[in-house]
Design a protein around this motif. Structure first.
Motif, PDB file in Angstrom:
ATOM      1  N   TYR A  26       0.844  -1.195   0.000  1.00 48.54           N
ATOM      2  CA  TYR A  26       0.000   0.000   0.000  1.00 48.54           C
ATOM      3  C   TYR A  26       0.878   1.243   0.000  1.00 48.54           C
ATOM      4  O   TYR A  26       2.053   1.188   0.360  1.00 48.54           O
ATOM      5  N   GLY A  27       0.280   2.357  -0.407  1.00 47.77           N
ATOM      6  CA  GLY A  27       1.042   3.600  -0.481  1.00 47.77           C
ATOM      7  C   GLY A  27       0.618   4.650   0.515  1.00 47.77           C
ATOM      8  O   GLY A  27       1.354   5.602   0.774  1.00 47.77           O
ATOM      9  N   ASN A  28      -0.587   4.495   1.091  1.00 50.05           N
ATOM     10  CA  ASN A  28      -1.057   5.443   2.102  1.00 50.05           C
ATOM     11  C   ASN A  28      -2.072   4.744   3.008  1.00 50.05           C
ATOM     12  O   ASN A  28      -2.399   3.563   2.805  1.00 50.05           O
ATOM     13  N   VAL A  29      -2.568   5.471   3.999  1.00 50.18           N
ATOM     14  CA  VAL A  29      -3.451   4.855   4.996  1.00 50.18           C
ATOM     15  C   VAL A  29      -4.747   4.360   4.362  1.00 50.18           C
ATOM     16  O   VAL A  29      -5.252   3.287   4.714  1.00 50.18           O
ATOM     17  N   TYR A  30      -5.290   5.115   3.433  1.00 51.89           N
ATOM     18  CA  TYR A  30      -6.524   4.686   2.789  1.00 51.89           C
ATOM     19  C   TYR A  30      -6.312   3.386   2.009  1.00 51.89           C
ATOM     20  O   TYR A  30      -7.129   2.458   2.092  1.00 51.89           O
ATOM     21  N   GLN A  31      -5.236   3.306   1.262  1.00 49.25           N
ATOM     22  CA  GLN A  31      -4.950   2.077   0.521  1.00 49.25           C
ATOM     23  C   GLN A  31      -4.741   0.899   1.463  1.00 49.25           C
ATOM     24  O   GLN A  31      -5.137  -0.231   1.158  1.00 49.25           O
ATOM     25  N   LEU A  32      -4.123   1.150   2.614  1.00 52.39           N
ATOM     26  CA  LEU A  32      -3.968   0.090   3.618  1.00 52.39           C
ATOM     27  C   LEU A  32      -5.332  -0.409   4.074  1.00 52.39           C
ATOM     28  O   LEU A  32      -5.566  -1.619   4.155  1.00 52.39           O
ATOM     29  N   LEU A  33      -6.243   0.515   4.382  1.00 49.86           N
ATOM     30  CA  LEU A  33      -7.586   0.133   4.814  1.00 49.86           C
ATOM     31  C   LEU A  33      -8.273  -0.719   3.756  1.00 49.86           C
ATOM     32  O   LEU A  33      -8.880  -1.751   4.080  1.00 49.86           O
ATOM     33  N   VAL A  34      -8.172  -0.323   2.504  1.00 49.36           N
ATOM     34  CA  VAL A  34      -8.792  -1.085   1.421  1.00 49.36           C
ATOM     35  C   VAL A  34      -8.155  -2.474   1.321  1.00 49.36           C
ATOM     36  O   VAL A  34      -8.854  -3.486   1.215  1.00 49.36           O
ATOM     37  N   ALA A  35      -6.831  -2.529   1.362  1.00 48.73           N
ATOM     38  CA  ALA A  35      -6.127  -3.803   1.230  1.00 48.73           C
ATOM     39  C   ALA A  35      -6.499  -4.771   2.346  1.00 48.73           C
ATOM     40  O   ALA A  35      -6.739  -5.957   2.100  1.00 48.73           O
ATOM     41  N   VAL A  36      -6.556  -4.281   3.569  1.00 48.16           N
ATOM     42  CA  VAL A  36      -6.895  -5.151   4.697  1.00 48.16           C
ATOM     43  C   VAL A  36      -8.345  -5.615   4.595  1.00 48.16           C
ATOM     44  O   VAL A  36      -8.661  -6.775   4.883  1.00 48.16           O
ATOM     45  N   THR A  37      -9.228  -4.725   4.159  1.00 47.58           N
ATOM     46  CA  THR A  37     -10.632  -5.098   3.969  1.00 47.58           C
ATOM     47  C   THR A  37     -10.761  -6.193   2.915  1.00 47.58           C
ATOM     48  O   THR A  37     -11.534  -7.148   3.069  1.00 47.58           O
ATOM     49  N   LEU A  38      -9.994  -6.089   1.859  1.00 47.64           N
ATOM     50  CA  LEU A  38     -10.033  -7.092   0.790  1.00 47.64           C
ATOM     51  C   LEU A  38      -9.396  -8.415   1.203  1.00 47.64           C
ATOM     52  O   LEU A  38      -9.681  -9.462   0.622  1.00 47.64           O
ATOM     53  N   SER A  39      -8.522  -8.373   2.220  1.00 46.94           N
ATOM     54  CA  SER A  39      -7.756  -9.570   2.592  1.00 46.94           C
ATOM     55  C   SER A  39      -8.546 -10.583   3.411  1.00 46.94           C
ATOM     56  O   SER A  39      -8.062 -11.687   3.659  1.00 46.94           O
ATOM     57  N   ALA A  40      -9.753 -10.230   3.829  1.00 48.16           N
ATOM     58  CA  ALA A  40     -10.570 -11.181   4.587  1.00 48.16           C
ATOM     59  C   ALA A  40     -10.806 -12.440   3.753  1.00 48.16           C
ATOM     60  O   ALA A  40     -11.274 -12.362   2.616  1.00 48.16           O
ATOM     61  N   GLN A  41     -10.466 -13.588   4.312  1.00 43.07           N
ATOM     62  CA  GLN A  41     -10.608 -14.882   3.642  1.00 43.07           C
ATOM     63  C   GLN A  41      -9.880 -14.907   2.298  1.00 43.07           C
ATOM     64  O   GLN A  41     -10.331 -15.532   1.330  1.00 43.07           O
ATOM     65  N   ALA A  42      -8.770 -14.204   2.231  1.00 38.23           N
ATOM     66  CA  ALA A  42      -7.934 -14.188   1.025  1.00 38.23           C
ATOM     67  C   ALA A  42      -6.480 -14.071   1.464  1.00 38.23           C
ATOM     68  O   ALA A  42      -6.188 -13.679   2.598  1.00 38.23           O
ATOM     69  N   THR A  43      -5.558 -14.415   0.589  1.00 40.12           N
ATOM     70  CA  THR A  43      -4.143 -14.327   0.929  1.00 40.12           C
ATOM     71  C   THR A  43      -3.598 -12.942   0.609  1.00 40.12           C
ATOM     72  O   THR A  43      -4.104 -12.249  -0.287  1.00 40.12           O
ATOM     73  N   ASP A  44      -2.559 -12.543   1.318  1.00 40.78           N
ATOM     74  CA  ASP A  44      -1.911 -11.262   1.028  1.00 40.78           C
ATOM     75  C   ASP A  44      -1.361 -11.243  -0.391  1.00 40.78           C
ATOM     76  O   ASP A  44      -1.411 -10.216  -1.074  1.00 40.78           O
ATOM     77  N   VAL A  45      -0.834 -12.372  -0.841  1.00 39.91           N
ATOM     78  CA  VAL A  45      -0.292 -12.476  -2.197  1.00 39.91           C
ATOM     79  C   VAL A  45      -1.375 -12.190  -3.230  1.00 39.91           C
ATOM     80  O   VAL A  45      -1.178 -11.436  -4.188  1.00 39.91           O
ATOM     81  N   GLY A  46      -2.536 -12.788  -3.022  1.00 41.38           N
ATOM     82  CA  GLY A  46      -3.645 -12.584  -3.948  1.00 41.38           C
ATOM     83  C   GLY A  46      -4.150 -11.158  -3.942  1.00 41.38           C
ATOM     84  O   GLY A  46      -4.485 -10.596  -4.999  1.00 41.38           O
ATOM     85  N   VAL A  47      -4.219 -10.553  -2.759  1.00 42.81           N
ATOM     86  CA  VAL A  47      -4.664  -9.163  -2.650  1.00 42.81           C
ATOM     87  C   VAL A  47      -3.666  -8.235  -3.336  1.00 42.81           C
ATOM     88  O   VAL A  47      -4.052  -7.334  -4.091  1.00 42.81           O
ATOM     89  N   ASN A  48      -2.383  -8.449  -3.088  1.00 43.48           N
ATOM     90  CA  ASN A  48      -1.359  -7.599  -3.704  1.00 43.48           C
ATOM     91  C   ASN A  48      -1.418  -7.671  -5.228  1.00 43.48           C
ATOM     92  O   ASN A  48      -1.258  -6.657  -5.921  1.00 43.48           O
ATOM     93  N   LYS A  49      -1.645  -8.850  -5.748  1.00 41.75           N
ATOM     94  CA  LYS A  49      -1.724  -9.028  -7.195  1.00 41.75           C
ATOM     95  C   LYS A  49      -2.877  -8.219  -7.774  1.00 41.75           C
ATOM     96  O   LYS A  49      -2.759  -7.619  -8.852  1.00 41.75           O
ATOM     97  N   ALA A  50      -3.989  -8.166  -7.055  1.00 36.31           N
ATOM     98  CA  ALA A  50      -5.169  -7.439  -7.533  1.00 36.31           C
ATOM     99  C   ALA A  50      -5.057  -5.933  -7.333  1.00 36.31           C
ATOM    100  O   ALA A  50      -5.587  -5.150  -8.132  1.00 36.31           O
ATOM    101  N   THR A  51      -4.382  -5.504  -6.271  1.00 34.61           N
ATOM    102  CA  THR A  51      -4.375  -4.076  -5.944  1.00 34.61           C
ATOM    103  C   THR A  51      -3.234  -3.283  -6.585  1.00 34.61           C
ATOM    104  O   THR A  51      -3.269  -2.055  -6.556  1.00 34.61           O
ATOM    105  N   ARG A  52      -2.253  -3.952  -7.145  1.00 34.18           N
ATOM    106  CA  ARG A  52      -1.134  -3.202  -7.732  1.00 34.18           C
ATOM    107  C   ARG A  52      -1.619  -2.226  -8.800  1.00 34.18           C
ATOM    108  O   ARG A  52      -1.280  -1.041  -8.770  1.00 34.18           O
TER     109      ARG A  52
END
Length: 230
Positions: A26-52
């Motif tokens: 993530y690049g800022n606090v808002y992006q962090l919030l979105v990334a963590v929200t998306l990570s529920a029942q998902a892997t960090d690797v998968g979330v990172n791939k989608a959010t880049r």
């Protein structure tokens, strides 16, 4: 696990990784919030791939609202539960713009009032973005705390409360990162990699696999004795 053992437990994890961080990108606090929200029942690797690519065009709640729910779905459709997550992210973005001036609040109650944001997500944001001494208990931390005897509990909240009482001051900010990484890469769910574990002699797991020649009670001391007499 006794107080002295808990201190030593975190001391060793800190020595191995002095500056632990979330593996979400993530690049800022808002992006962090979105990334963590998306990570529920998902892997960090998968979330990172989608959010880049998403985070190249979405940096603020206003950007997300402009993208729209359907546009967001196109970016995150590889993530589980993407339909409901897209709806929640758009809704929380609207609330941030309307009620918080487009900023992510540094308050747990305000965060958990946002759609799709539970206590765990709020704790991650508070810790990673604002340096709060919070403990975000996910499946890895829940397993590690119960398996080792660090902080046993039947629910994530019970484990969180146990960590709040037991984790010593020098390690409180980094504790949940060390525990997540330990559970993700060493104290795995199906087969813990006990031979690589730096805290094996402190662990209360009855089925742990000790290095050959170590006693269940004091494997570290056993190794020390062997080295001294060699």
């Amino acid at each position: 696990m006794k107080r002295e053992q808990i201190f030593e437990f975190f001391h060793r994890l800190a020595e191995a990784n002095p500056a632990p961080e979330t593996e979400l990108e993530y690049g800022n606090v808002y992006q962090l919030l979105v990334a963590v929200t998306l990570s529920a029942q998902a892997t960090d690797v998968g979330v990172n791939k989608a959010t880049r690519r998403l985070f190249e065009i979405v940096k603020t709640p206003a950007d997300m609202i402009a993208l729209g729910e359907e546009g967001l779905k196109e970016h995150i459709k590889t993530i589980g539960l993407f339909n409901s997550k897209a709806k929640n992210v758009i809704a929380l973005s609207e609330i941030l713009v309307r009620e918080h001036g487009g900023e992510v609040p540094a308050d747990r109650d305000a965060l958990t009032a946002l759609p799709g944001v539970g206590r765990k997500t709020a704790n991650v944001v508070l810790n990673c973005a604002f340096g709060a001494e919070t403990f975000a208990v996910d499946t890895h931390i829940f397993r590690v705390c119960n398996r080792t005897g660090l902080a046993k509990g039947k629910t994530p909240l019970a484990v969180e409360k146990g960590l709040e009482k037991k984790v010593p001051k020098p390690f409180r900010v980094g504790a949940h990162h060390w525990l997540i990484l330990h559970g993700r890469y060493i104290c795995k769910a199906r087969k813990p990699d006990c031979e690589r574990c730096p805290v094996i002699d402190l662990c209360g797991y009855k089925d742990k696999i000790l290095p050959q020649g170590d006693s269940p009670a004091t494997p570290q001391k056993s190794r020390a004795r062997k080295e001294k007499t060699a």
